[in-house]
Scaffold this active site. Structure first.
Site, PDB file in Angstrom:
ATOM      1  CB  SER A 199      -0.898   0.012   1.242  1.00 47.68           C
ATOM      2  OG  SER A 199      -1.593   1.243   1.368  1.00 47.68           O
TER       3      SER A 199
ATOM      4  CE1 TYR B  83      -3.865  -2.614   5.205  1.00 47.64           C
ATOM      5  CE2 TYR B  83      -3.274  -0.365   4.603  1.00 47.64           C
ATOM      6  CZ  TYR B  83      -3.657  -1.633   4.243  1.00 47.64           C
ATOM      7  OH  TYR B  83      -3.856  -1.932   2.907  1.00 47.64           O
TER       8      TYR B  83
END
Length: 248
Positions: free
Chosen positions: A143, A157
């Site tokens: 990501s 995350y």
């Protein structure tokens, strides 16, 4: 391209699009899922409708025994040619780091980092020519949060995805001369159900206009990048982190 592709988290969003596009490119596909079997079965059916073999296999990628069973099931379809490590969670509790529970953070790390480790290990054991395999490719889905930090939402995350980038770089160097290419696709904001599931149903509409392209990405756009890295067209690409984030 022939051979078997394992896609973790393949029942929805980016993973589902990877499965369908992989079928178009000639792969037999193993659709991994961890919860409701219905979406995975539907993706597998769409793969078969394209004339390719497919299995839907339930496995928690954080569980070593279940990961072993996943890859054993994949062998039913033929030689393993590639793995896409797409399964990931945010913990479904957006907020500052000091608001997160230790259990939430541990689970995110277990799935997002531990799961990638376990699946990469099983893939290398099967594909490395050093171990008698025929070579192949691994694409880990990271990501752009690994770079931006995701402050105020999911710092844990983001940290897990930074770990995926580093794991991928090191592994790529270990197995490049064993016929296994390892790379990363790092999506930015993508219009999937992840945001609503994590308690931020307005996130795409809120952030999309601030992206240079003035919109969120679509799962198919990420899948195209994944399939390119799996393909012979990327034969000299090793240890790369390909950001697909609309310029953000």
């Amino acid at each position: 391209m022939t051979g078997v592709l394992v896609v973790t988290g393949g029942s929805r969003g980016i993973g589902a699009q990877v499965c369908e596009l992989a079928a178009d490119r000639g792969y037999a596909v193993v659709v991994n899922y961890s919860g409701d079997p219905a979406p995975a079965d539907e993706v597998a059916a769409r793969v078969r409708a394209k004339g390719r073999s497919a299995l839907a296999v339930r496995a928690d990628v954080a569980d070593e025994q279940q990961v072993g069973a996943l890859f054993a099931a994949a062998e039913e379809l033929g030689p393993l040619a590639g793995v896409v490590n797409n399964a990931a969670i945010t913990g479904n509790t957006p907020g500052r780091l000091d608001e997160q529970s230790a259990d939430t953070v541990r689970r995110v790390l277990d799935v997002n980092v531990g799961g990638v480790f376990l699946c990469c290990r099983e893939a290398v054991r099967r594909m490395s020519v050093r171990r008698g395999g025929q070579g192949g490719a691994i694409v880990n889905v990271s990501s752009t949060a690994a770079r931006t930090g995701s402050a105020g939402e999911w710092v844990h995350y983001a940290a897990s995805k930074a770990a995926v980038n580093t794991l991928s770089l090191g592994l790529a160097q270990e197995v490049a001369d064993e016929g296994v290419r390892v790379n990363v696709v790092a999506p930015g904001l993508v219009d999937t159900g992840l945001h609503a599931a994590a308690g931020l149903p307005d996130r795409v509409a809120r952030i999309g206009p601030a992206i240079p392209l003035r919109r969120a990405g679509q799962p198919r756009e990420i899948a195209e990048a994944v399939l390119w890295l799996l393909s012979p067209a990327a034969s000299y690409t090793v240890g790369a982190v390909l950001e697909v984030g609309g310029g953000r």
